[in-house]
Design an enzyme around this catalytic site. Structure first.
Site, PDB file in Angstrom:
ATOM      1  N   THR A  85      15.518  17.900  12.518  1.00  0.00           N
ATOM      2  CA  THR A  85      16.309  17.005  13.376  1.00  0.00           C
ATOM      3  C   THR A  85      16.086  15.557  12.945  1.00  0.00           C
ATOM      4  O   THR A  85      17.040  14.782  12.788  1.00  0.00           O
ATOM      5  CB  THR A  85      15.918  17.207  14.856  1.00  0.00           C
ATOM      6  OG1 THR A  85      16.180  18.566  15.205  1.00  0.00           O
ATOM      7  CG2 THR A  85      16.688  16.282  15.777  1.00  0.00           C
ATOM      8  N   ASN A 165      23.305  28.326  10.761  1.00  0.00           N
ATOM      9  CA  ASN A 165      22.232  28.835  11.622  1.00  0.00           C
ATOM     10  C   ASN A 165      22.690  29.923  12.579  1.00  0.00           C
ATOM     11  O   ASN A 165      21.874  30.611  13.166  1.00  0.00           O
ATOM     12  CB  ASN A 165      21.605  27.678  12.421  1.00  0.00           C
ATOM     13  CG  ASN A 165      22.627  26.786  13.072  1.00  0.00           C
ATOM     14  OD1 ASN A 165      23.486  26.220  12.404  1.00  0.00           O
ATOM     15  ND2 ASN A 165      22.560  26.684  14.383  1.00  0.00           N
ATOM     16  N   GLN A 193      18.152  26.281   7.177  1.00  0.00           N
ATOM     17  CA  GLN A 193      18.169  27.746   7.284  1.00  0.00           C
ATOM     18  C   GLN A 193      18.120  28.421   5.914  1.00  0.00           C
ATOM     19  O   GLN A 193      17.594  29.523   5.788  1.00  0.00           O
ATOM     20  CB  GLN A 193      19.436  28.216   8.020  1.00  0.00           C
ATOM     21  CG  GLN A 193      19.454  27.870   9.496  1.00  0.00           C
ATOM     22  CD  GLN A 193      18.461  28.677  10.328  1.00  0.00           C
ATOM     23  OE1 GLN A 193      17.937  29.702   9.895  1.00  0.00           O
ATOM     24  NE2 GLN A 193      18.197  28.211  11.535  1.00  0.00           N
ATOM     25  N   HIS A 215       9.344  25.404  10.126  1.00  0.00           N
ATOM     26  CA  HIS A 215       9.228  26.577  10.998  1.00  0.00           C
ATOM     27  C   HIS A 215      10.339  27.602  10.827  1.00  0.00           C
ATOM     28  O   HIS A 215      10.330  28.637  11.478  1.00  0.00           O
ATOM     29  CB  HIS A 215       9.094  26.148  12.470  1.00  0.00           C
ATOM     30  CG  HIS A 215      10.340  25.615  13.103  1.00  0.00           C
ATOM     31  ND1 HIS A 215      11.008  26.311  14.082  1.00  0.00           N
ATOM     32  CD2 HIS A 215      11.030  24.466  12.935  1.00  0.00           C
ATOM     33  CE1 HIS A 215      12.043  25.589  14.498  1.00  0.00           C
ATOM     34  NE2 HIS A 215      12.076  24.468  13.808  1.00  0.00           N
ATOM     35  N   THR A 251       1.539   8.337  10.794  1.00  0.00           N
ATOM     36  CA  THR A 251       0.493   9.148  10.155  1.00  0.00           C
ATOM     37  C   THR A 251       1.021  10.527   9.803  1.00  0.00           C
ATOM     38  O   THR A 251       1.657  11.181  10.630  1.00  0.00           O
ATOM     39  CB  THR A 251      -0.721   9.278  11.104  1.00  0.00           C
ATOM     40  OG1 THR A 251      -1.231   7.968  11.328  1.00  0.00           O
ATOM     41  CG2 THR A 251      -1.809  10.169  10.520  1.00  0.00           C
ATOM     42  N   CYS A 336      19.877  27.124  20.400  1.00  0.00           N
ATOM     43  CA  CYS A 336      20.137  25.818  21.002  1.00  0.00           C
ATOM     44  C   CYS A 336      21.150  25.940  22.125  1.00  0.00           C
ATOM     45  O   CYS A 336      21.240  25.088  22.981  1.00  0.00           O
ATOM     46  CB  CYS A 336      20.679  24.862  19.950  1.00  0.00           C
ATOM     47  SG  CYS A 336      19.687  24.820  18.485  1.00  0.00           S
TER      48      CYS A 336
HETATM   49  N1  PMP Z   1      19.455  22.300  11.091  1.00  0.00           N
HETATM   50  C1  PMP Z   1      19.639  23.615  11.230  1.00  0.00           C
HETATM   51  C2  PMP Z   1      20.699  24.295  10.398  1.00  0.00           C
HETATM   52  C3  PMP Z   1      18.842  24.339  12.127  1.00  0.00           C
HETATM   53  O1  PMP Z   1      19.038  25.650  12.263  1.00  0.00           O
HETATM   54  C4  PMP Z   1      17.868  23.659  12.890  1.00  0.00           C
HETATM   55  C5  PMP Z   1      16.998  24.402  13.895  1.00  0.00           C
HETATM   56  N2  PMP Z   1      17.721  25.132  14.846  1.00  0.00           N
HETATM   57  C6  PMP Z   1      17.709  22.285  12.710  1.00  0.00           C
HETATM   58  C7  PMP Z   1      18.523  21.642  11.801  1.00  0.00           C
HETATM   59  C8  PMP Z   1      16.667  21.504  13.483  1.00  0.00           C
HETATM   60  O2  PMP Z   1      15.404  21.824  12.983  1.00  0.00           O
HETATM   61  P1  PMP Z   1      14.044  21.323  13.615  1.00  0.00           P
HETATM   62  O3  PMP Z   1      13.700  22.330  14.666  1.00  0.00           O
HETATM   63  O4  PMP Z   1      13.057  21.338  12.476  1.00  0.00           O
HETATM   64  O5  PMP Z   1      14.245  19.956  14.151  1.00  0.00           O
END
Ligand code: PMP
Length: 392
Positions: A85, A165, A193, A215, A251, A336
């Protein structure tokens, strides 16, 4: 007062039960979790010049080397962030702020993650850029011709994701990248993804900026990166401290970064083929049990980890909740969106009606997924169908 329940949800052999929501987040691999714990026990700030700091900095640089090698980038072009994000926000805002042009145009595909679409809309609403959202075809693919037709003299940046995603659909990023390069337009790819699940190379695909997240690939949460090609004019969003060559103050989360680097090194072609065979087993089982099932973008190139299906007449939310009660964890289209009742924007961009989009269920597989989990899901879905039929 009873103590809060600290056990993970679900049931089954693994914590979390049958976990098939890897597109939302993946469990850390054991070696990654061990590395994060080990590094977390060391106080050293990688910016400090004493031996504990130097040790932590060396681990950060080792991770940077692994990640740069994965992307075909050079190490100096990677900026560590708190996740995708942040990296997506940085990419769009950082390029617009640096351009110092009157309302440059951003071309963004309609199926981007909200962390791309929302900063783009914000820039537009603030009068700092002009946003054009580009339509996709019925399979969710961004056609190169659509981008070509939209490029104009004011276009500053094009943003198209690597893999979606919600559906896993892969975009023709190499062709779009070559087109943008030939027109002198910057090209950003959100590879959160797709990284490690399908090939991507920043030079081969003529990418100027690329986003990734730890993650989504069995690394830690709260860590990501922005690849920023040398020479791309860029304005940092976080000032102070001079970290990451002045491009992102703060940091560094050394334990998470080390885990991120280790996680990408763990992917092999054999493992991806195994995950793809589980996805195919699931979809073949679905088609056999539910002849009227709809599988989104089932016939176009996708990453092997995501399957998006719909049982006509049954809401995706009802399926997801009934499966959760059985200890099988999936998602109603997109994590989401699962608390909201708005239909998936991705499926709607692919031409689905509100009702069709509301029927979508996303199942996503990971490196820890076992065949029995796929079979458990199929059995649970068959039971659910019997319940639905009994109520009719
Ligand atoms: N871009 C895509 C295509 C995602 O699937 C996601 C997570 N759902 C994000 C961005 C955001 O990732 P993060 O949780 O690392 O902020």
């Amino acid at each position: 007062m009873s103590a809060p329940d600290s056990r993970p949800p679900g049931k089954g052999s693994a914590p979390g039960g049958v976990y098939l929501d890897h597109a939302a987040s993946t469990p850390m691999e054991a070696s990654v979790a061990a590395r994060v714990a080990e590094m977390g026990a060391v106080a050293g700030n990688p910016a400090s010049v004493h031996s504990a700091g130097v040790w932590a900095a060396r681990e950060v640089e080792r991770a940077r080397m692994r990640l740069a090698a994965r992307l075909g980038a050079s190490e100096e072009e990677l900026v560590f962030t708190s996740g995708a994000t942040e990296a997506n926000n940085m990419a769009l805002k950082g390029v617009v702020f640096a351009a110092r042009r009157h309302r440059p145009e951003l071309l963004v595909s309609a199926v981007e993650h909200p962390s791309v679409l929302e900063p783009a809309r914000w820039l537009d609403a603030a009068g700092l850029a002009r946003l054009t959202v580009l339509p996709v075809d019925g399979e969710g693919r961004m056609r190169v011709e659509t981008v070509e037709a939209a490029l104009g003299p004011d276009t500053l940046l094009v943003s198209v994701q690597h893999a979606n995603n919600e559906t896993g659909v892969l975009q023709p990023v190499a062709a779009i990248g070559r087109l943008c390069r030939s027109r002198g337009v910057h090209f950003h790819v959100d590879a959160s993804q797709g990284l490690c699940k399908a090939p991507i190379d920043v030079n081969g695909c003529a990418i100027d900026l690329l986003t990734a997240s730890g993650h989504k690939l069995h690394g830690p949460k709260g860590v990501g990166l922005l690849y920023l090609r040398e020479g791309v004019p860029f304005e940092p969003l976080l000032h102070g401290g001079g970290h990451e060559r002045g491009l992102r103050g703060g940091t560094l989360n050394a334990p998470a970064i080390a885990g991120f680097g280790l996680a990408v090194a763990g992917y092999s072609a054999e493992e991806l083929a195994r995950v793809a065979s589980l996805r195919d087993r699931f979809e073949a089982g679905l088609r056999a049990r539910f002849p009227n099932v709809r599988i989104a973008a089932g016939a176009v190139p996708r990453i092997p980890t995501i399957s998006n299906f719909a049982l006509p007449g049954v809401s995706g939310k009802a399926v997801f909740q009934a499966l959760d009660r059985r200890g099988v964890l999936v998602s109603a289209s997109s994590a989401c969106h699962s608390t909201l009742l708005t239909p998936s924007a991705v499926l709607k961009a692919m031409g689905a009606s509100d009702d069709e989009a509301n029927e979508a269920v996303r199942v996503s597989f990971g490196r820890t997924t076992a065949a029995f989990e796929v079979d458990t899901l199929l059995t649970a879905l068959a039971e659910l169908q019997e319940e639905v039929n009994a109520c009719r």
